[in-house]
Write an enzyme that holds these catalytic residues in place. Structure first.
Site, PDB file in Angstrom:
ATOM      1  N   CYS A  86     -26.012 -16.284 -15.537  1.00  0.00           N
ATOM      2  CA  CYS A  86     -26.829 -15.580 -16.724  1.00  0.00           C
ATOM      3  C   CYS A  86     -26.416 -16.451 -17.675  1.00  0.00           C
ATOM      4  O   CYS A  86     -26.882 -17.439 -18.125  1.00  0.00           O
ATOM      5  CB  CYS A  86     -26.156 -13.893 -16.627  1.00  0.00           C
ATOM      6  SG  CYS A  86     -27.245 -12.921 -17.640  1.00  0.00           S
ATOM      7  N   HIS A 203     -26.779 -11.756 -11.063  1.00  0.00           N
ATOM      8  CA  HIS A 203     -25.436 -11.571 -10.926  1.00  0.00           C
ATOM      9  C   HIS A 203     -24.849 -11.195  -9.377  1.00  0.00           C
ATOM     10  O   HIS A 203     -24.791 -10.117  -9.041  1.00  0.00           O
ATOM     11  CB  HIS A 203     -24.979 -10.540 -11.948  1.00  0.00           C
ATOM     12  CG  HIS A 203     -25.207 -10.599 -13.196  1.00  0.00           C
ATOM     13  ND1 HIS A 203     -24.170 -11.210 -13.974  1.00  0.00           N
ATOM     14  CD2 HIS A 203     -26.413 -10.377 -14.090  1.00  0.00           C
ATOM     15  CE1 HIS A 203     -24.602 -11.409 -15.414  1.00  0.00           C
ATOM     16  NE2 HIS A 203     -26.068 -10.879 -15.373  1.00  0.00           N
ATOM     17  N   GLU A 205     -22.257 -11.463  -8.309  1.00  0.00           N
ATOM     18  CA  GLU A 205     -20.860 -10.690  -8.485  1.00  0.00           C
ATOM     19  C   GLU A 205     -20.710  -9.416  -8.852  1.00  0.00           C
ATOM     20  O   GLU A 205     -19.786  -8.542  -8.457  1.00  0.00           O
ATOM     21  CB  GLU A 205     -19.937 -11.485  -9.666  1.00  0.00           C
ATOM     22  CG  GLU A 205     -20.162 -10.829 -11.066  1.00  0.00           C
ATOM     23  CD  GLU A 205     -21.608 -11.762 -11.444  1.00  0.00           C
ATOM     24  OE1 GLU A 205     -22.220 -12.366 -10.915  1.00  0.00           O
ATOM     25  OE2 GLU A 205     -21.731 -11.596 -12.866  1.00  0.00           O
TER      26      GLU A 205
END
Lengths: 230, 80
Positions: A86, A203, A205
């Site tokens: 990002c 994302h 994660e």
């Protein structure tokens, strides 16, 4: 794998990233403040998401000039692995470590939703736990994720196999409908020529534990931990 | 010297902000508005007193930070 997470003022996704990395490696990543200049000993440097320096001038422009960037460049020259997510992807392009730029989303809307990513190649440290062509779900949250590069650069990225992920439908089709931020050729993430630097807008994660609603992003971190096991 | 750096998206780079401004102007009744492009103006107060040197400095700043030349072009004006 020794991982470090770089924190600039305004970065706000470092804790999510730390959870994902610790889940894969069993050890807490080193948190690196933007004024630090020594990254020796790290196998993986991660630049997480957020709004570094308030997105002043352009997203990532200020962070690209900060003291720690010299150490990140040195890490890249050593052949170290770098993951930018990002705002981290925006910073890597502003620093010239990855080509192109991230423009305002074509819709002008901030996009906060899930997307589906197609894995373009599965022989890198980042994607070895996926299958080529696999599609996985990933949250995304950005206002400036519209990947842009000139046609010659896009042709080179595609010709050299440096496109990491494309926005796709769950079926795997990289169609305009799946490309909500308007990125050139549905590109969601790209590699450096040595395949050791990855930048992507979504994302992964944030999908590494059933409590988060899924584990689609976990293979990326497990694969990195396996590839960089020391 | 004062340097004014104007930064614009390059021709051919989609400018959704300009498009939205154009649409809003049409909504206000300005029917004759065609394409709108939005950019940034950055004013610099420079210690340099030679106009040529001031321009060279401002252009270097624009190339290295003020503009991202992958997507943007810039123009420098110098005033005493």
């Amino acid at each position: 794998m020794k991982a470090g997470i770089v924190i600039f003022p305004g970065i706000n996704r470092e804790r999510d990233m730390a959870i994902a990395l610790e889940g894969a490696t069993g050890r807490k990543p080193r948190m690196v403040w933007h004024r630090e200049t020594d990254l020796s000993g790290l196998d993986l440097v991660v630049i997480p998401g957020g709004f570094s320096y308030g997105d002043y001038l352009r997203c990532g422009a200020m962070a690209a000039q900060s003291p720690v960037m010299g150490a990140i460049r040195a890490h890249a020259v050593r052949g170290g692995h770098i993951l930018g997510v990002c705002n981290g992807f925006q910073i890597l392009t502003e620093a010239g470590l990855l080509p192109g730029a991230l423009l305002r989303n074509a819709s002008l809307r901030f996009l906060s939703s899930d997307c589906w990513l197609r894995v373009e190649r599965a022989d890198t440290a980042f994607t070895r736990h996926y299958r080529q062509g696999a599609v996985f779900r990933s949250p995304m949250a950005h206002g400036d994720g519209n990947y842009f590069a000139d046609d010659a650069t896009l042709d080179r990225l595609e010709g050299e196999g440096l496109v990491a992920f494309r926005y796709a439908l769950p079926s795997g089709e990289a169609s305009p409908a799946a490309n909500r931020n308007g990125s050139a050729r549905n590109i969601a993430g790209i590699y450096s020529p040595n395949l050791r630097i990855l930048g992507l807008m979504p994302h992964p994660e944030d999908l590494v534990d059933p409590l988060m609603g899924g584990i689609d992003g976990k293979p990326l971190f497990d694969g990195l931990a396996a590839a960089l096991a020391a | 010297m004062k340097a004014t750096v104007t930064v614009m998206l390059k021709a051919g780079v989609l400018d959704p902000q300009g498009k939205a401004i154009s649409q809003a102007l049409h909504n206000l009744g300005f029917a004759g508005v065609g394409e709108v492009r939005a950019g940034k103006v950055i004013e610099l107060d420079l210690a340099e007193t030679d106009p040529g040197a001031a321009r060279a400095q401002a252009e270097d700043m624009a190339r290295r930070l003020l503009a991202n030349t992958v997507i943007e072009s810039f123009r420098v004006e110098i005033a005493a």
